[in-house]
Structures are given as structure tokens and as C-alpha cells.
Design a protein around this motif. Structure first.
Motif, mmCIF file in Angstrom:
data_model
loop_
_atom_site.group_PDB
_atom_site.id
_atom_site.type_symbol
_atom_site.label_atom_id
_atom_site.label_comp_id
_atom_site.label_asym_id
_atom_site.label_seq_id
_atom_site.Cartn_x
_atom_site.Cartn_y
_atom_site.Cartn_z
ATOM 1 N N PHE A 23 0.830 -1.204 0.000
ATOM 2 C CA PHE A 23 0.000 0.000 0.000
ATOM 3 C C PHE A 23 0.869 1.260 0.000
ATOM 4 C CE2 PHE A 23 -2.143 3.184 2.795
ATOM 5 C CZ PHE A 23 -3.162 3.557 1.928
ATOM 6 N N ILE A 24 1.819 1.327 0.913
ATOM 7 C CA ILE A 24 2.670 2.514 1.015
ATOM 8 C C ILE A 24 3.601 2.618 -0.193
ATOM 9 C CG2 ILE A 24 4.473 3.636 2.387
ATOM 10 C CD1 ILE A 24 3.005 2.575 4.880
ATOM 11 N N THR A 25 4.092 1.506 -0.686
ATOM 12 C CA THR A 25 4.920 1.518 -1.894
ATOM 13 C C THR A 25 4.137 2.099 -3.062
ATOM 14 O OG1 THR A 25 6.215 -0.374 -1.120
ATOM 15 C CG2 THR A 25 6.264 0.087 -3.484
ATOM 16 N N GLU A 26 2.879 1.722 -3.201
ATOM 17 C CA GLU A 26 2.042 2.270 -4.283
ATOM 18 C C GLU A 26 1.833 3.774 -4.116
ATOM 19 O OE1 GLU A 26 0.885 1.057 -7.209
ATOM 20 O OE2 GLU A 26 2.209 -0.591 -6.675
ATOM 21 N N ILE A 27 1.634 4.220 -2.878
ATOM 22 C CA ILE A 27 1.485 5.656 -2.634
ATOM 23 C C ILE A 27 2.753 6.396 -3.056
ATOM 24 C CG2 ILE A 27 1.282 7.428 -0.832
ATOM 25 C CD1 ILE A 27 -0.602 5.502 0.647
ATOM 26 N N SER A 56 27.955 15.513 -1.177
ATOM 27 C CA SER A 56 26.687 15.722 -1.885
ATOM 28 C C SER A 56 25.878 14.444 -1.746
ATOM 29 C CB SER A 56 26.951 16.013 -3.367
ATOM 30 O OG SER A 56 27.738 17.158 -3.504
ATOM 31 N N PRO A 57 25.054 14.337 -0.707
ATOM 32 C CA PRO A 57 24.357 13.068 -0.472
ATOM 33 C C PRO A 57 23.298 12.778 -1.531
ATOM 34 C CG PRO A 57 23.578 14.728 1.061
ATOM 35 C CD PRO A 57 24.708 15.343 0.294
ATOM 36 N N GLU A 58 23.269 11.541 -1.957
ATOM 37 C CA GLU A 58 22.228 11.027 -2.840
ATOM 38 C C GLU A 58 21.657 9.784 -2.176
ATOM 39 O OE1 GLU A 58 20.963 12.314 -5.613
ATOM 40 O OE2 GLU A 58 22.356 13.998 -5.534
ATOM 41 N N ILE A 59 20.359 9.602 -2.293
ATOM 42 C CA ILE A 59 19.686 8.454 -1.698
ATOM 43 C C ILE A 59 19.512 7.387 -2.774
ATOM 44 C CG2 ILE A 59 17.620 7.654 -0.487
ATOM 45 C CD1 ILE A 59 19.348 9.727 1.072
ATOM 46 N N ALA A 60 19.932 6.169 -2.468
ATOM 47 C CA ALA A 60 19.834 5.064 -3.427
ATOM 48 C C ALA A 60 19.248 3.831 -2.746
ATOM 49 C CB ALA A 60 21.211 4.739 -3.986
ATOM 50 N N ASP A 61 18.666 2.972 -3.539
ATOM 51 C CA ASP A 61 18.163 1.665 -3.089
ATOM 52 C C ASP A 61 17.195 1.764 -1.913
ATOM 53 O OD1 ASP A 61 19.789 0.534 -5.033
ATOM 54 O OD2 ASP A 61 21.448 0.233 -3.634
ATOM 55 N N LEU A 62 16.305 2.740 -1.944
ATOM 56 C CA LEU A 62 15.339 2.909 -0.861
ATOM 57 C C LEU A 62 14.275 1.817 -0.942
ATOM 58 C CD1 LEU A 62 14.165 5.773 0.952
ATOM 59 C CD2 LEU A 62 12.310 4.784 -0.338
ATOM 60 N N GLU A 63 14.025 1.175 0.175
ATOM 61 C CA GLU A 63 12.982 0.158 0.223
ATOM 62 C C GLU A 63 12.336 0.129 1.600
ATOM 63 O OE1 GLU A 63 14.213 -3.992 0.060
ATOM 64 O OE2 GLU A 63 16.225 -3.396 0.666
ATOM 65 N N ILE A 64 11.085 -0.271 1.625
ATOM 66 C CA ILE A 64 10.378 -0.480 2.889
ATOM 67 C C ILE A 64 10.602 -1.935 3.269
ATOM 68 C CG2 ILE A 64 8.144 -0.467 4.055
ATOM 69 C CD1 ILE A 64 7.225 1.580 1.916
ATOM 70 N N THR A 65 11.205 -2.157 4.426
ATOM 71 C CA THR A 65 11.557 -3.519 4.819
ATOM 72 C C THR A 65 10.607 -4.119 5.835
ATOM 73 O OG1 THR A 65 13.076 -2.698 6.510
ATOM 74 C CG2 THR A 65 14.000 -3.189 4.325
ATOM 75 N N GLN A 77 3.944 2.051 11.775
ATOM 76 C CA GLN A 77 5.298 2.487 11.500
ATOM 77 C C GLN A 77 5.891 1.609 10.401
ATOM 78 O OE1 GLN A 77 7.263 2.110 15.281
ATOM 79 N NE2 GLN A 77 8.002 0.057 14.836
ATOM 80 N N ILE A 78 6.800 2.198 9.659
ATOM 81 C CA ILE A 78 7.517 1.459 8.626
ATOM 82 C C ILE A 78 9.005 1.591 8.880
ATOM 83 C CG2 ILE A 78 5.733 1.666 6.842
ATOM 84 C CD1 ILE A 78 7.432 3.933 5.603
ATOM 85 N N SER A 79 9.748 0.636 8.370
ATOM 86 C CA SER A 79 11.203 0.703 8.394
ATOM 87 C C SER A 79 11.671 0.951 6.972
ATOM 88 C CB SER A 79 11.809 -0.600 8.908
ATOM 89 O OG SER A 79 11.458 -0.810 10.255
ATOM 90 N N LEU A 80 12.421 2.026 6.797
ATOM 91 C CA LEU A 80 13.005 2.360 5.499
ATOM 92 C C LEU A 80 14.475 1.995 5.537
ATOM 93 C CD1 LEU A 80 11.634 5.968 4.880
ATOM 94 C CD2 LEU A 80 10.804 3.841 3.872
ATOM 95 N N ARG A 81 14.913 1.289 4.520
ATOM 96 C CA ARG A 81 16.339 0.985 4.395
ATOM 97 C C ARG A 81 16.811 1.627 3.091
ATOM 98 N NH1 ARG A 81 17.910 -5.069 4.705
ATOM 99 N NH2 ARG A 81 16.877 -5.060 2.685
ATOM 100 N N TYR A 82 17.940 2.310 3.173
ATOM 101 C CA TYR A 82 18.471 2.984 1.999
ATOM 102 C C TYR A 82 19.967 3.181 2.148
ATOM 103 C CZ TYR A 82 18.104 7.084 5.060
ATOM 104 O OH TYR A 82 18.210 7.963 6.107
ATOM 105 N N ARG A 83 20.570 3.607 1.062
ATOM 106 C CA ARG A 83 22.004 3.875 1.047
ATOM 107 C C ARG A 83 22.214 5.357 0.749
ATOM 108 N NH1 ARG A 83 23.468 0.676 -3.053
ATOM 109 N NH2 ARG A 83 23.834 2.380 -4.500
ATOM 110 N N VAL A 84 23.120 5.968 1.486
ATOM 111 C CA VAL A 84 23.509 7.355 1.217
ATOM 112 C C VAL A 84 24.850 7.306 0.498
ATOM 113 C CG1 VAL A 84 24.097 9.604 2.198
ATOM 114 C CG2 VAL A 84 22.329 8.204 3.273
#
Length: 130
Positions: A23-27, A56-65, A77-84
Motif C-alpha cells: 500500500f505505502i509503496t504504491e502511494i 553531496s548526499p544522494e539516496i539510493a536503493d530505498l525500500e520499505i523492509t 510504522q515502517i522501516s526504510l532501508r536505503y544507502r547514502v
């Protein structure tokens, strides 16, 4: 941060037993009123939180885990995992760091909105150190 959704999408949680993560991924894939994906708004805020760390931070590989949602209170609550990813142009150095954020959220059915709280960077303010 507010993200708006259709009632049909919300009903998919109960009727089709879709997961809250889906649901949140679709949003986040849905375009906002300016035609940009909501995901761009989220990554902008995450970049802002990491800007004080330099580069210069860039956000990559963001996913809801992970996601937890209470239908009665319409909160969760959701857990977001990402790479800076950073690029320090003066020294031509690149770095990467993995991050996980736990973000509380609330679903406001009257406004068809997902209200997502992104934890702010806990930078120290020198005013409080005096």
C-alpha cells in the motif's frame, strides 16, 4: 509529510488483503499534484537530513523492509532501508553508508492522506553547548 491516495487503494488493504508495505509503496510511486512521484519528495527529505554530514548526499536503493499497522487507530510504522552515497568533490572521494529509519505514520481517511514522519537529523546546535 503528507501523501495522498485514492479510496480504492486504501480499500485494497482490507478487501484484497494487500500488505501495508505494498500500500505505502504504491502511494510512493503515485505522482503528486505537480506530476512528480511521491518518492522524490521522500528522498529529498532524506537527503536534507544527511546534508550536514558533508559531501553531496544522494539516496539510493530505498525500500520499505517492515511495516506495522493498527486498523483501529489507523497508525503504524515502517522501516526504510536505503544507502547514502556521497561525493566529496574537493578530494574526489566517494563513500556509501547504509541507513535504516523507523518512521511512524498515520492514515487520515477524511483527507485520504498518509501522514509519514521522517526522523530529523539530530545535529547538535552550538547555542545549547554554551
Amino acid at each position: 509529510m503528507s501523501f495522498y491516495f485514492s479510496n480504492t487503494l486504501y480499500k485494497s488493504i482490507g478487501i484484497e488483503q494487500a500488505s501495508v508495505i505494498s500500500f505505502i509503496t504504491e502511494i510512493l510511486k503515485t505522482p503528486d499534484s505537480k506530476g512528480k512521484p511521491n518518492l522524490a519528495k521522500l528522498t529529498f527529505n532524506l537527503r536534507f537530513n544527511h546534508a550536514a554530514e558533508g559531501g553531496s548526499p544522494e539516496i539510493a536503493d530505498l525500500e520499505i523492509t517492515n511495516a506495522v499497522y493498527d486498523v483501529e487507530t489507523q497508525k503504524g510504522q515502517i522501516s526504510l532501508r536505503y544507502r547514502v552515497e556521497r561525493h566529496y568533490t574537493c578530494s574526489d572521494v566517494k563513500s556509501q553508508q547504509r541507513h535504516t529509519e523507523v518512521c511512524p505514520f498515520e492514515i487520515n481517511l477524511d483527507e485520504s492522506a498518509l501522514l509519514l514522519q521522517i526522523p530529523e537529523d539530530e545535529s547538535r546546535d552550538t547555542v545549547f553547548e554554551l
